[in-house]
Design a protein around this motif. Structure first.
Motif, PDB file in Angstrom:
ATOM      1  N   SER A  12       0.815  -1.228   0.000  1.00  0.00           N
ATOM      2  CA  SER A  12       0.000   0.000   0.000  1.00  0.00           C
ATOM      3  C   SER A  12       0.841   1.267   0.000  1.00  0.00           C
ATOM      4  CB  SER A  12      -0.937   0.010   1.203  1.00  0.00           C
ATOM      5  OG  SER A  12      -0.201   0.064   2.397  1.00  0.00           O
ATOM      6  N   SER A  13       0.214   2.340  -0.469  1.00  0.00           N
ATOM      7  CA  SER A  13       0.810   3.677  -0.419  1.00  0.00           C
ATOM      8  C   SER A  13       0.360   4.358   0.868  1.00  0.00           C
ATOM      9  CB  SER A  13       0.328   4.505  -1.617  1.00  0.00           C
ATOM     10  OG  SER A  13      -1.074   4.736  -1.506  1.00  0.00           O
ATOM     11  N   SER A  71      -6.569   6.347   3.946  1.00  0.00           N
ATOM     12  CA  SER A  71      -7.968   6.044   3.620  1.00  0.00           C
ATOM     13  C   SER A  71      -8.510   4.932   4.506  1.00  0.00           C
ATOM     14  CB  SER A  71      -8.100   5.639   2.152  1.00  0.00           C
ATOM     15  OG  SER A  71      -7.715   6.706   1.316  1.00  0.00           O
ATOM     16  N   ALA A  72      -7.724   3.871   4.682  1.00  0.00           N
ATOM     17  CA  ALA A  72      -8.154   2.747   5.515  1.00  0.00           C
ATOM     18  C   ALA A  72      -8.360   3.185   6.965  1.00  0.00           C
ATOM     19  CB  ALA A  72      -7.138   1.614   5.442  1.00  0.00           C
ATOM     20  N   LEU A  73      -7.437   3.987   7.476  1.00  0.00           N
ATOM     21  CA  LEU A  73      -7.564   4.497   8.852  1.00  0.00           C
ATOM     22  C   LEU A  73      -8.836   5.328   9.004  1.00  0.00           C
ATOM     23  CD1 LEU A  73      -3.903   5.527   9.780  1.00  0.00           C
ATOM     24  CD2 LEU A  73      -5.297   3.814  10.941  1.00  0.00           C
ATOM     25  N   ILE A 106      -5.856   1.397  17.363  1.00  0.00           N
ATOM     26  CA  ILE A 106      -5.367   0.865  16.079  1.00  0.00           C
ATOM     27  C   ILE A 106      -3.838   0.868  16.056  1.00  0.00           C
ATOM     28  CG2 ILE A 106      -5.388   1.125  13.566  1.00  0.00           C
ATOM     29  CD1 ILE A 106      -8.048   2.667  13.874  1.00  0.00           C
ATOM     30  N   THR A 107      -3.260  -0.271  15.718  1.00  0.00           N
ATOM     31  CA  THR A 107      -1.818  -0.364  15.492  1.00  0.00           C
ATOM     32  C   THR A 107      -1.592  -0.665  14.020  1.00  0.00           C
ATOM     33  OG1 THR A 107      -1.408  -1.179  17.734  1.00  0.00           O
ATOM     34  CG2 THR A 107       0.315  -1.584  16.104  1.00  0.00           C
ATOM     35  N   VAL A 108      -0.777   0.153  13.372  1.00  0.00           N
ATOM     36  CA  VAL A 108      -0.515  -0.010  11.936  1.00  0.00           C
ATOM     37  C   VAL A 108       0.837  -0.698  11.751  1.00  0.00           C
ATOM     38  CG1 VAL A 108      -0.227   1.168   9.725  1.00  0.00           C
ATOM     39  CG2 VAL A 108      -1.875   2.050  11.395  1.00  0.00           C
ATOM     40  N   LEU A 109       0.816  -1.822  11.055  1.00  0.00           N
ATOM     41  CA  LEU A 109       2.050  -2.561  10.800  1.00  0.00           C
ATOM     42  C   LEU A 109       2.582  -2.257   9.403  1.00  0.00           C
ATOM     43  CD1 LEU A 109       1.240  -6.167  12.158  1.00  0.00           C
ATOM     44  CD2 LEU A 109       2.041  -4.152  13.423  1.00  0.00           C
ATOM     45  N   HIS A 110       3.800  -1.752   9.352  1.00  0.00           N
ATOM     46  CA  HIS A 110       4.481  -1.680   8.053  1.00  0.00           C
ATOM     47  C   HIS A 110       4.748  -3.121   7.626  1.00  0.00           C
ATOM     48  CE1 HIS A 110       7.096  -0.653   4.826  1.00  0.00           C
ATOM     49  NE2 HIS A 110       8.173  -1.167   5.427  1.00  0.00           N
ATOM     50  N   LEU A 143       8.427   4.462  10.443  1.00  0.00           N
ATOM     51  CA  LEU A 143       8.526   5.751  11.140  1.00  0.00           C
ATOM     52  C   LEU A 143       7.701   6.822  10.432  1.00  0.00           C
ATOM     53  CD1 LEU A 143      12.369   5.790  11.929  1.00  0.00           C
ATOM     54  CD2 LEU A 143      10.486   4.862  13.300  1.00  0.00           C
ATOM     55  N   THR A 144       7.638   6.743   9.097  1.00  0.00           N
ATOM     56  CA  THR A 144       6.820   7.691   8.324  1.00  0.00           C
ATOM     57  C   THR A 144       5.350   7.548   8.700  1.00  0.00           C
ATOM     58  OG1 THR A 144       8.391   7.572   6.490  1.00  0.00           O
ATOM     59  CG2 THR A 144       6.197   8.450   5.992  1.00  0.00           C
ATOM     60  N   ILE A 145       4.894   6.310   8.826  1.00  0.00           N
ATOM     61  CA  ILE A 145       3.489   6.063   9.202  1.00  0.00           C
ATOM     62  C   ILE A 145       3.201   6.673  10.579  1.00  0.00           C
ATOM     63  CG2 ILE A 145       1.832   4.255   9.835  1.00  0.00           C
ATOM     64  CD1 ILE A 145       3.287   2.476   7.682  1.00  0.00           C
TER      65      ILE A 145
END
Length: 331
Positions: free
Chosen positions: A145-146, A152-154, A167-171, A189-191
């Motif tokens: 994903s970009s 958008s998903a968040l 919510i925890t976002v996994l790279h 880190l960008t996320i």
């Protein structure tokens, strides 16, 4: 807060409850926080004529369809209940990734408190709305994903009723195995910077070093595939850790957690005893008589550090000796 480690059994049970239980044993023994499976109905997940991914063709029967492969890997309601009970017995959390609406409902009915969203579902609006509406803890993988798609998903999850702090976002990188040059760990880190969310890393590389690096960089959650034996038949065994490797990864992560410590820079209790031994003091470099001028010709710096600090050198130079000093005596 300690890193949440998900040992990803996935479909490495090969459709066998006995193998699934052996995987739970391995995960519990490794010290992971949770063991994760996959919940799906093949007919809801994939069209009958869908081709397998290239890595799946290499690790399974290439002439078999993706549908037929997945059909053999389904877990029914009773099996879910049996595995959940076994996890409770082994004191490890049961998790599963749902791949369709029926499976989301199944896991919700079974009392799941954490919902894992696979990378392939990040653009699945109805699915995201369904999971988001449950207002549970969510772990969102972001392979393929970009940044815009992550955003958008968040937004969908939050607008559907989930709390951002849950919510925890996994790279992640959805290639099995992931080449090192494609890991791009800095994107994690960008996320975090862009969305101010908890972040972690779902790893498909061979080995464990990237997981350890991710923890050192601030990952709060690590997910890693494991298997009983890499040579078993099935799509994911080859890119999975074997039991000893999984245990080594968990141990390494727990050590890194301790090693990260606080952000304060000060002597630790273990090293404080060595300060006097390792540092230096101002000493007499030759015999000095009372009344002599102290110069760089008759004083020097040597261990131990129990006397006047060499940082006071300029204050000592040019003063008069108040007593006799023998060579190597502290000034």
């Amino acid at each position: 807060m300690s890193v949440f480690i998900i040992a990803e059994a996935g479909v490495n049970h090969n459709g066998s409850v006995d193998l699934a239980k052996q995987l739970i044993d391995v995960a519990a023994n490794s010290g992971a926080n949770a063991v994760k499976f996959q919940s799906f109905k093949a007919e809801n997940l994939v069209a009958k004529n869908t081709q397998k991914a290239e890595y799946q063709k290499q690790t399974t029967n290439a002439s078999e369809s993706q549908f037929d492969m997945l059909k053999k890997l389904e877990l029914d309601m009773e099996t879910h209940k049996e595995l959940i009970a076994y996890c409770q017995e082994k004191d490890i959390m049961f998790l599963s990734t749902p791949f369709d609406h029926d499976s989301i409902n199944l896991l919700s009915d079974l009392g799941m408190q954490i919902f894992k969203i696979a990378s392939g579902e990040i653009t699945n609006l109805p699915y995201l709305r369904h999971v988001g509406s449950l207002n549970k803890q969510i772990v969102l993988s972001t392979g393929m994903s970009s940044l815009k798609e992550v955003e958008s998903a968040l937004n969908v999850l939050i607008n559907s009723g989930s709390l951002k702090e849950n919510i925890t976002v996994l790279h992640a990188n959805t290639m099995y195995p992931t080449p090192m040059e494609d890991v791009n760990l800095n994107a994690m880190l960008t996320i975090h910077k862009e969305f101010d969310v908890n972040v972690g890393y779902s790893d498909h590389t061979l080995g464990i070093e990237v997981d350890i690096a991710a923890v050192a960089m601030g990952a709060s959650c690590i997910e890693k595939h494991f298997t009983l034996d890499k040579t078993m038949d099935g799509p994911d065994h080859k890119a999975s850790l074997e039991p000893k490797e999984l245990k080594a990864m968990v141990n390494a992560i727990r050590n890194i957690e301790k090693a990260l410590g606080s952000s304060k820079k000060k002597p630790s209790s273990s090293e404080s005893a060595n300060i006097e031994i390792a540092r230096k003091s101002i000493i007499a470099s030759q015999n000095i008589k009372k009344g002599d001028l102290l110069t760089d010709g008759n004083i020097a710096t040597k261990r131990p550090g129990s006397g006047i600090s060499p940082m006071q050198w300029d204050e000592v130079i040019g003063t008069v000796a108040s007593k006799d000093y023998n060579t190597d005596e502290l000034i």
